[in-house]
Design an enzyme around this catalytic site. Structure first.
Site, PDB file in Angstrom:
ATOM      1  N   GLU A  79       0.825  -1.211   0.000  1.00 56.66           N
ATOM      2  CA  GLU A  79       0.000   0.000   0.000  1.00 56.66           C
ATOM      3  C   GLU A  79       0.859   1.262   0.000  1.00 56.66           C
ATOM      4  O   GLU A  79       1.710   1.431   0.876  1.00 56.66           O
ATOM      5  CB  GLU A  79      -0.915  -0.017   1.248  1.00 56.66           C
ATOM      6  CG  GLU A  79      -1.920   1.110   1.243  1.00 56.66           C
ATOM      7  CD  GLU A  79      -2.839   1.097   2.475  1.00 56.66           C
ATOM      8  OE1 GLU A  79      -2.898   0.075   3.185  1.00 56.66           O
ATOM      9  OE2 GLU A  79      -3.487   2.126   2.702  1.00 56.66           O
ATOM     10  N   LYS A 263      -6.928  -0.609  12.127  1.00 55.01           N
ATOM     11  CA  LYS A 263      -6.356  -1.067  10.839  1.00 55.01           C
ATOM     12  C   LYS A 263      -5.163  -0.179  10.473  1.00 55.01           C
ATOM     13  O   LYS A 263      -4.126  -0.654  10.007  1.00 55.01           O
ATOM     14  CB  LYS A 263      -7.424  -1.029   9.734  1.00 55.01           C
ATOM     15  CG  LYS A 263      -7.000  -1.702   8.431  1.00 55.01           C
ATOM     16  CD  LYS A 263      -6.289  -0.779   7.451  1.00 55.01           C
ATOM     17  CE  LYS A 263      -5.870  -1.498   6.184  1.00 55.01           C
ATOM     18  NZ  LYS A 263      -5.097  -0.636   5.268  1.00 55.01           N
ATOM     19  N   ASP A 279       4.711 -14.016  11.995  1.00 57.62           N
ATOM     20  CA  ASP A 279       3.343 -14.454  11.680  1.00 57.62           C
ATOM     21  C   ASP A 279       2.388 -13.277  11.931  1.00 57.62           C
ATOM     22  O   ASP A 279       1.972 -13.033  13.053  1.00 57.62           O
ATOM     23  CB  ASP A 279       3.001 -15.644  12.593  1.00 57.62           C
ATOM     24  CG  ASP A 279       1.630 -16.233  12.294  1.00 57.62           C
ATOM     25  OD1 ASP A 279       0.791 -15.534  11.690  1.00 57.62           O
ATOM     26  OD2 ASP A 279       1.397 -17.391  12.682  1.00 57.62           O
ATOM     27  N   HIS A 377      -2.115  10.468  -0.358  1.00 56.50           N
ATOM     28  CA  HIS A 377      -2.307   9.095  -0.804  1.00 56.50           C
ATOM     29  C   HIS A 377      -2.501   9.028  -2.318  1.00 56.50           C
ATOM     30  O   HIS A 377      -1.903   8.205  -2.994  1.00 56.50           O
ATOM     31  CB  HIS A 377      -3.531   8.519  -0.088  1.00 56.50           C
ATOM     32  CG  HIS A 377      -3.694   7.058  -0.274  1.00 56.50           C
ATOM     33  ND1 HIS A 377      -2.894   6.145   0.372  1.00 56.50           N
ATOM     34  CD2 HIS A 377      -4.544   6.345  -1.032  1.00 56.50           C
ATOM     35  CE1 HIS A 377      -3.254   4.939   0.024  1.00 56.50           C
ATOM     36  NE2 HIS A 377      -4.251   5.032  -0.831  1.00 56.50           N
TER      37      HIS A 377
END
Ligand code: NAD
Length: 421
Positions: A79, A263, A279, A377
């Protein structure tokens, strides 16, 4: 003429600078650039039915100060904006003394389910009477873990009266896994003591597995920012601080925002987990479970103002990460990534991860509370859209630039610009 900033350099120049600064050596540079990265033969030993390897970009967020140490953080992510945002927040925080970070002792919890236990109360007493013997048995099966200070620390028992299959007992093992993530260590220990627990209780062992809700292995980070250091081109520092608090408040009361807030934190944490071969599903599962521990989703970070003009950010979340075991010692880039951060223990890595999560959150709240995230962005996103539309070489920046100027960033528009070119 001033030297080029890190973000203005080519990937080769960035690697050369990291070597020059002693953050990595030539050998590590090859592993991180992909030249001597994960090969198919090694990959074939890692998972099943291997046909090849899959690449993702690795970037470096520079300028973190964590517990007084300057740390460059490798991040693997697809991203755009995440690495830039982490770097910005790292610099901003460094101006204010950086992050303090710490982590609990690396204690993981495992569960062993016992069903069809004829006399649960007697079974609980029998396990309690044999507690020391069971812990000794576990200690003896992993002498390597014991030699590095790990080993079992406790056993607890819980009786579940009602479930879809009726009642059962669960034995909880608390295992210090030292520098490992610990899943294999915990699972092996549970499988080893299962027969003993069956004979002690008269029950039948079912699940013998680690819990990803690693609440005994939390990592924390904190930063204190002078309001004036937060100013942007459009807003003074006091208003930016107030706007960060406005943004954080929504996450406190509304799960629709809390999930997205978390998030954003995990954007940074996952990228470092990937870079270090850890992990990330385990940490994600633990983070979301921890955020919901009161039956409602809460933000993993908190923002407040002190009596002076300081903005204070804190974060706390489970951090089951390792510097040994799993893929950390198998993937060549993972070892180089750990070395770049001068990480010598899972605890240190856990603290760095908490600080990166808080930095990512700070950058997101600062942008969201002021100009919005699309400005930064979209300009990075435009390049990805240009590539997806078929642009190559210097066409990529030309197409992206035109889309940015027109304020229309879409694959259709990129294709139109490309055919005009
Ligand atoms: P591992 O078994 O590969 O390594 C741990 C072992 O390394 C220890 O048991 C110990 O014998 C040895 N060791 C050597 N030096 C050590 C040190 N300094 N500190 C600690 N141990 C040291 O790995 P693991 O961390 O037990 O398991 C991690 C793997 O398990 C990951 O690949 C993960 O994806 C996988 N896994 C996860 C889950 C889950 O999250 N629910 C379930 C099963 C497996």
């Amino acid at each position: 003429m001033r030297g080029k900033k890190f973000y203005e350099k080519t990937p080769a120049e960035r690697l050369a600078l990291l070597i020059e600064e002693g953050r990595i050596d030539e050998n590590d540079a090859g592993k991180l650039s992909g030249e001597n990265g994960l090969d198919r033969e090694t990959a074939n030993f890692m998972i099943e039915n291997v046909i090849g390897t899959f690449s993702l970009p690795i970037g470096v967020a520079r300028g973190f100060i964590i517990n007084g140490e300057k740390i460059d953080v490798p991040m693997v992510i697809e991203e755009p904006s995440v690495v830039a945002a982490a770097s910005n927040a790292a610099k901003l925080t460094a101006l204010n003394g950086g992050f303090s970070a710490e982590a609990d002792a690396p204690i993981m919890i495992g569960q062993l389910q016992l069903i069809n236990v004829p006399y649960p109360a007697n079974a609980v007493s029998a396990i309690r009477r044999h507690r020391k013997q069971l812990l000794d048995q576990i200690r003896s099966i992993d002498p390597v873990l014991a030699s590095v200070g790990g080993g079992p620390v406790d056993l607890k028992i819980k009786f579940f009266k009602n479930s879809p299959i009726g009642s059962f007992l669960v034995v909880y093992l608390y295992l210090n896994v030292a520098d490992a993530m610990g899943a294999n260590a915990v699972n092996s220990a549970l499988e080893k003591i299962a027969p003993e627990l069956e004979s002690l209780t008269g029950g039948e062992a079912r699940l013998r597995i680690l819990s990803n809700l690693a609440v005994r292995r939390l990592a924390r980070a904190r930063c204190v920012l002078k309001a004036e250091s937060l100013r942007t081109a459009e807003y003074d520092g006091e208003s930016v601080a107030a706007r960060i608090l406005d943004a954080a408040a929504l996450a406190e009361v509304d799960p629709y925002r809390a999930v997205t807030h978390n998030k954003g934190i995990l954007n940074g944490i996952d990228a470092v987990l990937l870079a270090t071969g850890n992990d990330w599903r385990a940490v994600e599962a633990g983070a979301h479970g921890f955020a919901a521990k009161h039956g409602k989703i809460f933000p993993l970070s908190r923002w407040e103002k002190d009596a002076g003009r300081n903005l204070i950010g804190t974060i706390e979340l489970p951090m089951a990460v390792g510097t040994v075991g799993g893929a950390t010692r198998v993937h060549p880039a993972a070892q180089a990534a750990l070395k770049m951060m001068n990480v010598d223990s899972a605890k240190k890595l856990a603290g760095i991860l908490a600080a990166v999560g808080l930095a990512q959150n700070l950058a997101a709240l600062r942008a969201l509370g002021t100009v919005g995230i699309q400005k930064g962005h979209l300009s990075l996103h435009a390049r990805q859209v240009a590539i997806a539309a078929g642009a190559v070489g210097n066409q990529i920046e030309l197409v992206a630039e035109k889309m940015r100027a027109d304020r229309v960033i879409s694959t259709d528009r990129a294709k139109e610009i490309l055919s005009a070119l």
